[in-house]
Scaffold this active site. Structure first.
Site, PDB file in Angstrom:
ATOM      1  CG  ASP A  14      -1.838  -0.939   0.922  1.00 52.75           C
ATOM      2  OD1 ASP A  14      -2.004  -1.738  -0.013  1.00 52.75           O
ATOM      3  OD2 ASP A  14      -2.400  -0.675   1.935  1.00 52.75           O
ATOM      4  CG  ASP A 133     -11.857  -4.589  -2.340  1.00 46.25           C
ATOM      5  OD1 ASP A 133     -11.473  -4.997  -2.994  1.00 46.25           O
ATOM      6  OD2 ASP A 133     -11.727  -3.545  -2.223  1.00 46.25           O
TER       7      ASP A 133
END
Lengths: 255, 206
Positions: A14, A133
Protein backbone atom coordinates in the site's frame (compact mmCIF):
# COMPACT_ATOMS: atom_id res chain seq x y z
CA UNK A 1 -8.72 -26.29 -18.60
CA UNK A 2 -5.29 -27.62 -17.69
CA UNK A 3 -2.87 -25.11 -16.32
CA UNK A 4 0.84 -25.75 -16.47
CA UNK A 5 1.97 -22.34 -15.31
CA UNK A 6 3.66 -21.85 -11.96
CA UNK A 7 1.44 -20.61 -9.13
CA UNK A 8 2.42 -17.08 -8.22
CA UNK A 9 3.19 -15.53 -4.84
CA UNK A 10 2.42 -11.83 -4.80
CA UNK A 11 3.19 -9.35 -2.02
CA UNK A 12 1.01 -6.23 -2.04
CA UNK A 13 2.31 -2.81 -1.03
CA UNK A 14 0.00 0.00 0.00
CA UNK A 15 1.53 3.29 -1.08
CA UNK A 16 0.39 6.74 -0.03
CA UNK A 17 2.04 9.86 -1.43
CA UNK A 18 4.99 7.78 -2.55
CA UNK A 19 5.51 6.06 0.80
CA UNK A 20 4.69 2.53 1.92
CA UNK A 21 2.07 2.51 4.62
CA UNK A 22 0.62 -0.25 6.77
CA UNK A 23 2.90 -2.56 8.57
CA UNK A 24 6.30 -2.83 7.05
CA UNK A 25 8.73 -4.32 9.51
CA UNK A 26 11.85 -5.27 7.62
CA UNK A 27 14.90 -4.97 9.82
CA UNK A 28 17.28 -4.87 6.89
CA UNK A 29 15.63 -1.92 5.18
CA UNK A 30 17.47 1.35 5.11
CA UNK A 31 14.19 3.14 4.64
CA UNK A 32 11.11 1.18 5.62
CA UNK A 33 8.87 3.57 3.77
CA UNK A 34 10.58 3.36 0.40
CA UNK A 35 8.43 1.30 -1.97
CA UNK A 36 11.25 0.92 -4.49
CA UNK A 37 13.64 -0.61 -1.98
CA UNK A 38 10.99 -2.91 -0.59
CA UNK A 39 10.02 -4.02 -4.09
CA UNK A 40 13.64 -4.86 -4.88
CA UNK A 41 13.90 -6.98 -1.73
CA UNK A 42 10.76 -8.93 -2.59
CA UNK A 43 12.15 -9.48 -6.07
CA UNK A 44 15.37 -10.89 -4.61
CA UNK A 45 13.41 -13.12 -2.22
CA UNK A 46 11.61 -14.76 -5.10
CA UNK A 47 8.25 -13.00 -5.27
CA UNK A 48 6.74 -13.75 -8.67
CA UNK A 49 4.97 -10.45 -9.08
CA UNK A 50 4.16 -7.33 -7.07
CA UNK A 51 1.06 -5.25 -6.61
CA UNK A 52 1.20 -1.59 -5.65
CA UNK A 53 -2.01 -0.15 -4.34
CA UNK A 54 -1.95 3.63 -4.50
CA UNK A 55 -4.11 4.98 -1.70
CA UNK A 56 -3.11 8.62 -2.20
CA UNK A 57 -6.08 10.93 -2.17
CA UNK A 58 -4.48 13.94 -3.81
CA UNK A 59 -3.37 14.85 -7.32
CA UNK A 60 0.16 15.35 -6.00
CA UNK A 61 0.12 11.90 -4.42
CA UNK A 62 -0.92 10.35 -7.72
CA UNK A 63 1.86 12.17 -9.57
CA UNK A 64 4.33 10.85 -7.00
CA UNK A 65 3.11 7.33 -7.73
CA UNK A 66 4.13 7.67 -11.38
CA UNK A 67 7.66 8.48 -10.18
CA UNK A 68 7.61 5.43 -7.90
CA UNK A 69 6.53 3.25 -10.83
CA UNK A 70 9.35 4.60 -12.99
CA UNK A 71 11.98 3.92 -10.34
CA UNK A 72 10.57 0.50 -9.52
CA UNK A 73 10.56 -0.56 -13.16
CA UNK A 74 14.29 0.12 -13.26
CA UNK A 75 15.00 -1.84 -10.10
CA UNK A 76 13.02 -5.05 -10.31
CA UNK A 77 13.07 -8.03 -12.65
CA UNK A 78 9.49 -9.28 -12.19
CA UNK A 79 6.15 -7.97 -13.47
CA UNK A 80 4.15 -5.56 -11.35
CA UNK A 81 0.62 -4.22 -11.20
CA UNK A 82 -0.45 -0.77 -10.09
CA UNK A 83 -3.96 -0.17 -8.79
CA UNK A 84 -5.78 2.67 -7.14
CA UNK A 85 -7.02 5.93 -8.53
CA UNK A 86 -7.25 4.79 -12.12
CA UNK A 87 -10.46 6.14 -13.58
CA UNK A 88 -9.54 7.00 -17.13
CA UNK A 89 -7.67 5.47 -20.08
CA UNK A 90 -5.15 8.30 -19.76
CA UNK A 91 -4.38 7.20 -16.19
CA UNK A 92 -3.69 3.69 -17.47
CA UNK A 93 -1.46 5.00 -20.21
CA UNK A 94 0.55 7.09 -17.75
CA UNK A 95 1.15 4.16 -15.41
CA UNK A 96 1.94 1.67 -18.18
CA UNK A 97 4.33 4.08 -19.87
CA UNK A 98 6.09 4.57 -16.57
CA UNK A 99 6.91 0.86 -16.69
CA UNK A 100 4.10 -1.02 -14.90
CA UNK A 101 3.03 -4.26 -16.57
CA UNK A 102 -0.60 -4.26 -15.50
CA UNK A 103 -3.27 -1.89 -14.26
CA UNK A 104 -5.66 -2.74 -11.45
CA UNK A 105 -9.15 -1.26 -11.39
CA UNK A 106 -11.83 -1.58 -8.77
CA UNK A 107 -14.42 1.16 -8.06
CA UNK A 108 -13.85 2.88 -11.39
CA UNK A 109 -14.61 -0.33 -13.28
CA UNK A 110 -17.84 -0.89 -11.34
CA UNK A 111 -18.93 2.69 -12.06
CA UNK A 112 -17.87 2.54 -15.68
CA UNK A 113 -17.45 -1.02 -16.99
CA UNK A 114 -16.49 0.32 -20.42
CA UNK A 115 -13.17 1.26 -18.86
CA UNK A 116 -12.30 -2.46 -18.90
CA UNK A 117 -13.07 -2.88 -22.59
CA UNK A 118 -11.40 0.38 -23.56
CA UNK A 119 -8.25 -0.55 -21.63
CA UNK A 120 -8.21 -4.07 -23.07
CA UNK A 121 -8.61 -2.77 -26.60
CA UNK A 122 -5.93 -0.15 -26.21
CA UNK A 123 -3.31 -1.99 -24.18
CA UNK A 124 -4.29 -5.66 -24.40
CA UNK A 125 -6.21 -7.84 -21.94
CA UNK A 126 -2.98 -8.98 -20.32
CA UNK A 127 -2.62 -5.45 -18.86
CA UNK A 128 -6.06 -5.26 -17.30
CA UNK A 129 -6.65 -6.59 -13.79
CA UNK A 130 -10.11 -6.13 -12.32
CA UNK A 131 -10.02 -6.05 -8.53
CA UNK A 132 -13.14 -7.30 -6.79
CA UNK A 133 -13.74 -6.80 -3.06
CA UNK A 134 -16.44 -9.28 -2.09
CA UNK A 135 -18.39 -9.92 1.12
CA UNK A 136 -20.91 -12.66 1.75
CA UNK A 137 -24.46 -11.32 1.72
CA UNK A 138 -26.58 -13.55 3.97
CA UNK A 139 -29.85 -12.45 2.44
CA UNK A 140 -28.67 -13.33 -1.07
CA UNK A 141 -26.81 -16.46 -0.07
CA UNK A 142 -23.90 -15.26 -2.22
CA UNK A 143 -21.20 -12.60 -2.37
CA UNK A 144 -21.70 -8.89 -2.98
CA UNK A 145 -19.17 -6.50 -4.54
CA UNK A 146 -18.03 -3.58 -2.40
CA UNK A 147 -16.38 -0.44 -3.73
CA UNK A 148 -14.48 2.55 -2.31
CA UNK A 149 -11.97 0.43 -0.42
CA UNK A 150 -14.65 -1.89 0.91
CA UNK A 151 -16.88 0.83 2.35
CA UNK A 152 -19.73 0.86 -0.14
CA UNK A 153 -21.97 -2.07 -1.07
CA UNK A 154 -22.55 -1.93 -4.82
CA UNK A 155 -25.62 -4.11 -5.12
CA UNK A 156 -23.68 -6.23 -7.65
CA UNK A 157 -23.31 -9.96 -7.22
CA UNK A 158 -19.61 -10.86 -7.22
CA UNK A 159 -20.05 -13.90 -9.48
CA UNK A 160 -22.02 -11.89 -12.04
CA UNK A 161 -19.47 -9.11 -11.95
CA UNK A 162 -16.54 -11.49 -12.39
CA UNK A 163 -18.19 -13.02 -15.45
CA UNK A 164 -19.00 -9.57 -16.85
CA UNK A 165 -15.43 -8.35 -16.26
CA UNK A 166 -14.08 -11.33 -18.17
CA UNK A 167 -16.50 -10.69 -21.01
CA UNK A 168 -15.42 -7.05 -21.20
CA UNK A 169 -11.80 -8.09 -21.63
CA UNK A 170 -10.24 -8.28 -18.17
CA UNK A 171 -7.07 -10.38 -18.26
CA UNK A 172 -7.12 -11.31 -14.61
CA UNK A 173 -9.22 -10.95 -11.46
CA UNK A 174 -7.79 -9.89 -8.13
CA UNK A 175 -10.35 -11.31 -5.75
CA UNK A 176 -10.33 -10.09 -2.15
CA UNK A 177 -12.56 -11.69 0.42
CA UNK A 178 -13.55 -8.98 2.87
CA UNK A 179 -14.83 -11.68 5.22
CA UNK A 180 -11.42 -13.34 5.37
CA UNK A 181 -9.27 -10.22 5.11
CA UNK A 182 -7.29 -9.57 8.27
CA UNK A 183 -8.37 -12.80 10.00
CA UNK A 184 -5.30 -14.89 9.13
CA UNK A 185 -7.68 -17.87 9.17
CA UNK A 186 -7.02 -18.68 5.54
CA UNK A 187 -8.21 -17.54 2.15
CA UNK A 188 -11.91 -17.76 1.39
CA UNK A 189 -11.81 -21.07 -0.47
CA UNK A 190 -15.52 -21.15 -1.32
CA UNK A 191 -15.47 -17.71 -2.91
CA UNK A 192 -12.21 -18.32 -4.75
CA UNK A 193 -13.37 -21.69 -6.05
CA UNK A 194 -16.73 -20.28 -7.12
CA UNK A 195 -15.10 -17.55 -9.20
CA UNK A 196 -12.35 -19.84 -10.55
CA UNK A 197 -14.93 -22.34 -11.75
CA UNK A 198 -16.92 -19.58 -13.42
CA UNK A 199 -14.28 -17.74 -15.45
CA UNK A 200 -11.30 -18.87 -17.50
CA UNK A 201 -9.03 -15.92 -16.73
CA UNK A 202 -6.51 -16.23 -13.88
CA UNK A 203 -7.61 -15.50 -10.31
CA UNK A 204 -5.39 -13.86 -7.73
CA UNK A 205 -6.78 -14.78 -4.31
CA UNK A 206 -6.40 -12.22 -1.55
CA UNK A 207 -7.39 -11.84 2.08
CA UNK A 208 -6.92 -14.14 5.04
CA UNK A 209 -3.49 -15.70 4.49
CA UNK A 210 -1.93 -16.68 7.80
CA UNK A 211 0.04 -19.87 7.16
CA UNK A 212 1.92 -21.54 4.34
CA UNK A 213 -0.78 -24.17 4.02
CA UNK A 214 -3.36 -21.47 3.44
CA UNK A 215 -1.60 -20.84 0.14
CA UNK A 216 -1.53 -24.57 -0.59
CA UNK A 217 -5.28 -24.78 0.03
CA UNK A 218 -6.16 -21.81 -2.14
CA UNK A 219 -4.05 -23.16 -5.02
CA UNK A 220 -5.48 -26.67 -4.82
CA UNK A 221 -9.06 -26.54 -3.47
CA UNK A 222 -9.57 -22.89 -4.38
CA UNK A 223 -8.04 -23.30 -7.87
CA UNK A 224 -6.41 -19.87 -7.61
CA UNK A 225 -3.55 -19.03 -9.97
CA UNK A 226 -1.87 -16.67 -7.53
CA UNK A 227 -1.98 -15.82 -3.85
CA UNK A 228 -1.60 -12.27 -2.61
CA UNK A 229 -0.83 -11.06 0.89
CA UNK A 230 0.54 -7.98 2.61
CA UNK A 231 1.18 -7.98 6.35
CA UNK A 232 2.35 -11.58 6.74
CA UNK A 233 5.11 -10.84 4.24
CA UNK A 234 5.87 -7.36 5.50
CA UNK A 235 6.18 -8.61 9.09
CA UNK A 236 8.15 -11.66 8.00
CA UNK A 237 5.60 -13.97 9.57
CA UNK A 238 6.08 -15.95 6.39
CA UNK A 239 9.29 -15.65 4.41
CA UNK A 240 8.75 -16.03 0.67
CA UNK A 241 11.63 -18.51 0.12
CA UNK A 242 10.22 -20.76 2.89
CA UNK A 243 6.73 -20.51 1.49
CA UNK A 244 7.86 -21.46 -2.00
CA UNK A 245 9.93 -24.35 -0.69
CA UNK A 246 6.95 -25.60 1.29
CA UNK A 247 4.62 -25.44 -1.70
CA UNK A 248 7.17 -27.16 -3.91
CA UNK A 249 7.55 -29.98 -1.40
CA UNK A 250 3.78 -30.44 -1.45
CA UNK A 251 3.82 -30.80 -5.23
CA UNK A 252 2.66 -27.36 -6.30
CA UNK A 253 4.26 -26.01 -9.49
CA UNK A 254 6.35 -23.09 -8.25
CA UNK A 255 9.07 -21.03 -9.88
CA UNK B 1 30.36 -0.71 -24.92
CA UNK B 2 26.92 0.40 -26.03
CA UNK B 3 23.92 -1.81 -26.64
CA UNK B 4 21.43 -0.34 -29.10
CA UNK B 5 17.78 -0.88 -28.20
CA UNK B 6 15.78 -0.27 -31.32
CA UNK B 7 13.03 2.30 -30.87
CA UNK B 8 10.30 1.90 -33.45
CA UNK B 9 7.39 3.05 -31.36
CA UNK B 10 6.31 -0.36 -30.10
CA UNK B 11 6.19 -1.19 -26.44
CA UNK B 12 7.97 -0.19 -23.33
CA UNK B 13 11.73 0.05 -23.80
CA UNK B 14 12.40 1.37 -20.33
CA UNK B 15 12.53 -2.01 -18.54
CA UNK B 16 14.84 -3.57 -21.15
CA UNK B 17 17.10 -0.56 -21.12
CA UNK B 18 17.32 -0.52 -17.31
CA UNK B 19 18.04 -4.25 -17.20
CA UNK B 20 20.94 -3.78 -19.64
CA UNK B 21 22.30 -0.93 -17.52
CA UNK B 22 21.99 -2.93 -14.32
CA UNK B 23 24.17 -5.61 -15.91
CA UNK B 24 26.86 -2.98 -16.42
CA UNK B 25 26.39 -2.04 -20.07
CA UNK B 26 25.49 1.23 -21.66
CA UNK B 27 22.00 1.14 -23.17
CA UNK B 28 21.13 3.37 -26.06
CA UNK B 29 17.49 3.65 -27.10
CA UNK B 30 17.72 4.68 -30.71
CA UNK B 31 16.22 4.64 -34.19
CA UNK B 32 19.40 5.85 -35.85
CA UNK B 33 20.97 3.54 -38.43
CA UNK B 34 24.52 4.63 -37.72
CA UNK B 35 24.16 4.21 -33.97
CA UNK B 36 22.56 0.79 -34.36
CA UNK B 37 25.21 -0.54 -36.71
CA UNK B 38 28.03 0.91 -34.61
CA UNK B 39 26.71 -0.64 -31.38
CA UNK B 40 28.35 -3.68 -29.83
CA UNK B 41 25.03 -5.45 -29.65
CA UNK B 42 21.48 -4.83 -30.77
CA UNK B 43 18.19 -5.59 -29.03
CA UNK B 44 14.89 -5.59 -30.90
CA UNK B 45 12.13 -5.40 -28.27
CA UNK B 46 8.44 -5.31 -28.97
CA UNK B 47 4.97 -5.57 -27.52
CA UNK B 48 1.84 -5.39 -29.63
CA UNK B 49 0.61 -6.68 -32.96
CA UNK B 50 2.93 -8.19 -35.58
CA UNK B 51 1.43 -6.31 -38.54
CA UNK B 52 1.64 -2.91 -36.83
CA UNK B 53 5.22 -3.56 -35.79
CA UNK B 54 6.31 -4.52 -39.31
CA UNK B 55 4.53 -1.48 -40.75
CA UNK B 56 6.34 0.71 -38.27
CA UNK B 57 9.72 -0.88 -39.05
CA UNK B 58 9.17 -0.40 -42.77
CA UNK B 59 8.02 3.20 -42.45
CA UNK B 60 11.16 4.11 -40.56
CA UNK B 61 13.45 2.03 -42.77
CA UNK B 62 14.50 0.12 -39.67
CA UNK B 63 13.57 -3.20 -41.27
CA UNK B 64 16.60 -2.90 -43.54
CA UNK B 65 18.77 -1.79 -40.63
CA UNK B 66 17.83 -4.83 -38.53
CA UNK B 67 18.63 -7.10 -41.50
CA UNK B 68 21.95 -5.33 -41.92
CA UNK B 69 22.74 -5.77 -38.24
CA UNK B 70 21.82 -9.46 -38.42
CA UNK B 71 24.08 -9.95 -41.44
CA UNK B 72 26.96 -8.31 -39.58
CA UNK B 73 29.05 -9.51 -36.67
CA UNK B 74 27.27 -7.87 -33.77
CA UNK B 75 25.00 -10.06 -31.65
CA UNK B 76 21.30 -9.31 -32.14
CA UNK B 77 18.54 -10.28 -29.72
CA UNK B 78 14.82 -10.15 -30.44
CA UNK B 79 12.58 -10.15 -27.37
CA UNK B 80 8.94 -11.32 -27.39
CA UNK B 81 7.34 -9.76 -30.48
CA UNK B 82 10.88 -8.70 -31.42
CA UNK B 83 11.80 -12.38 -31.74
CA UNK B 84 8.71 -13.16 -33.81
CA UNK B 85 9.56 -10.34 -36.22
CA UNK B 86 12.85 -12.06 -37.07
CA UNK B 87 10.93 -14.86 -38.81
CA UNK B 88 9.48 -15.15 -42.32
CA UNK B 89 5.81 -14.53 -41.66
CA UNK B 90 3.02 -14.35 -39.12
CA UNK B 91 -0.61 -15.32 -39.27
CA UNK B 92 -1.62 -12.79 -36.60
CA UNK B 93 -4.75 -11.07 -38.00
CA UNK B 94 -4.10 -12.18 -41.59
CA UNK B 95 -0.77 -12.96 -43.21
CA UNK B 96 2.10 -10.59 -42.59
CA UNK B 97 5.59 -10.80 -43.92
CA UNK B 98 8.31 -10.64 -41.27
CA UNK B 99 11.97 -9.66 -41.48
CA UNK B 100 12.87 -13.09 -42.83
CA UNK B 101 16.17 -13.28 -40.98
CA UNK B 102 15.27 -16.75 -39.71
CA UNK B 103 12.98 -19.14 -41.62
CA UNK B 104 9.75 -20.02 -39.90
CA UNK B 105 6.22 -18.87 -39.19
CA UNK B 106 4.37 -17.33 -36.27
CA UNK B 107 1.13 -19.17 -35.48
CA UNK B 108 -1.69 -18.83 -32.97
CA UNK B 109 -2.04 -21.20 -30.02
CA UNK B 110 -4.57 -23.96 -30.45
CA UNK B 111 -7.40 -22.26 -28.62
CA UNK B 112 -9.68 -24.39 -26.50
CA UNK B 113 -6.92 -26.47 -25.00
CA UNK B 114 -5.32 -23.83 -22.83
CA UNK B 115 -5.80 -20.20 -21.90
CA UNK B 116 -4.63 -17.65 -24.46
CA UNK B 117 -2.62 -15.47 -23.98
CA UNK B 118 0.00 -17.76 -22.54
CA UNK B 119 0.76 -15.51 -19.61
CA UNK B 120 2.83 -16.29 -16.57
CA UNK B 121 5.84 -18.23 -15.35
CA UNK B 122 6.58 -21.34 -17.36
CA UNK B 123 9.56 -23.66 -17.32
CA UNK B 124 12.19 -23.40 -20.00
CA UNK B 125 13.73 -26.64 -21.30
CA UNK B 126 17.09 -26.30 -23.00
CA UNK B 127 17.15 -28.11 -26.35
CA UNK B 128 20.73 -27.15 -27.12
CA UNK B 129 22.37 -27.11 -23.72
CA UNK B 130 25.76 -26.18 -25.20
CA UNK B 131 24.58 -22.88 -26.68
CA UNK B 132 26.60 -19.98 -25.23
CA UNK B 133 23.32 -18.34 -24.23
CA UNK B 134 22.89 -21.06 -21.57
CA UNK B 135 26.47 -21.12 -20.26
CA UNK B 136 26.46 -21.78 -16.53
CA UNK B 137 22.67 -21.85 -16.30
CA UNK B 138 20.11 -24.42 -15.26
CA UNK B 139 16.61 -24.80 -16.62
CA UNK B 140 13.98 -22.80 -14.75
CA UNK B 141 10.92 -20.61 -15.02
CA UNK B 142 10.69 -17.44 -17.11
CA UNK B 143 7.85 -14.97 -17.68
CA UNK B 144 5.79 -15.25 -20.88
CA UNK B 145 3.04 -13.02 -22.29
CA UNK B 146 1.98 -13.94 -25.84
CA UNK B 147 -0.89 -15.27 -27.96
CA UNK B 148 1.18 -16.39 -30.95
CA UNK B 149 4.27 -18.54 -31.09
CA UNK B 150 7.07 -19.32 -33.50
CA UNK B 151 7.49 -22.51 -35.51
CA UNK B 152 11.09 -22.36 -36.74
CA UNK B 153 11.67 -24.16 -40.01
CA UNK B 154 15.07 -25.48 -39.01
CA UNK B 155 15.26 -27.65 -35.91
CA UNK B 156 18.80 -26.38 -35.45
CA UNK B 157 17.56 -22.84 -34.72
CA UNK B 158 15.56 -24.03 -31.71
CA UNK B 159 17.54 -23.57 -28.49
CA UNK B 160 14.87 -23.91 -25.80
CA UNK B 161 11.19 -24.74 -25.49
CA UNK B 162 8.45 -24.54 -22.91
CA UNK B 163 5.44 -26.82 -22.48
CA UNK B 164 2.10 -25.16 -23.01
CA UNK B 165 -0.05 -28.00 -24.26
CA UNK B 166 2.58 -28.43 -26.97
CA UNK B 167 6.25 -27.57 -27.33
CA UNK B 168 6.42 -23.80 -27.59
CA UNK B 169 9.53 -22.04 -28.87
CA UNK B 170 11.25 -20.25 -25.99
CA UNK B 171 14.70 -19.38 -27.32
CA UNK B 172 16.05 -19.42 -30.87
CA UNK B 173 19.50 -18.74 -32.21
CA UNK B 174 21.64 -18.98 -35.29
CA UNK B 175 25.07 -17.41 -35.61
CA UNK B 176 24.94 -13.96 -34.03
CA UNK B 177 21.12 -13.80 -34.04
CA UNK B 178 19.09 -14.77 -30.96
CA UNK B 179 15.48 -14.53 -29.92
CA UNK B 180 13.61 -14.99 -26.63
CA UNK B 181 9.84 -15.34 -26.59
CA UNK B 182 9.58 -14.57 -22.86
CA UNK B 183 10.65 -11.31 -21.23
CA UNK B 184 14.16 -11.80 -19.81
CA UNK B 185 13.89 -8.38 -18.15
CA UNK B 186 10.82 -9.60 -16.24
CA UNK B 187 12.03 -13.12 -15.51
CA UNK B 188 13.89 -12.76 -12.25
CA UNK B 189 17.39 -14.12 -11.82
CA UNK B 190 17.25 -16.61 -14.70
CA UNK B 191 16.04 -13.89 -17.06
CA UNK B 192 18.83 -11.57 -16.04
CA UNK B 193 21.38 -14.38 -16.43
CA UNK B 194 20.18 -15.12 -19.97
CA UNK B 195 20.41 -11.44 -20.79
CA UNK B 196 23.90 -11.32 -19.27
CA UNK B 197 25.00 -14.26 -21.40
CA UNK B 198 23.78 -12.43 -24.48
CA UNK B 199 25.62 -9.28 -23.43
CA UNK B 200 28.80 -11.30 -22.85
CA UNK B 201 28.61 -12.36 -26.50
CA UNK B 202 28.78 -8.69 -27.49
CA UNK B 203 32.14 -8.49 -25.73
CA UNK B 204 33.48 -11.63 -27.35
CA UNK B 205 32.90 -10.10 -30.76
CA UNK B 206 35.13 -7.15 -30.03
Amino acid sequence: MRNVLAKRIIPCLDVKDGRVVKGVNFVNLRDAGDPVELAAIYDQEGADELVFLDISASVEGRATMVEVVKKTAGEITIPFTVGGGISHVDDMKRILRAGADKIGMNTAAVKNPQLISEGARKFGSQCIVVAIDARFNEAWGEWEVYTHGGRTPSGLRALDWAKEAEKLGAGEILLTSMDADGTKDGFDIRLTRAVSDLVTIPIIASGGAGTKDHFYNVFTEGKADAGLAATIFHYKEIAIPDLKQHLKSRGVEIR
Amino acid sequence: MAIAIIDYGMGNLHSVSKAVERLGYEALITADRGAILAADGVILPGVGAFGDAMASLRETGLDAVVREAAAGEQPLLGICLGMQLLFSESEEHGKHEGLGILPGTVVRFDSGKLKVPHMGWNKLSFVQQDSPIFTGLEEGHVYFVHSYHVKPERQGDLLATTDYGEDVTGVVGRGNVYGMQFHPEKSGELGMSLLRNFLLLTEAKN
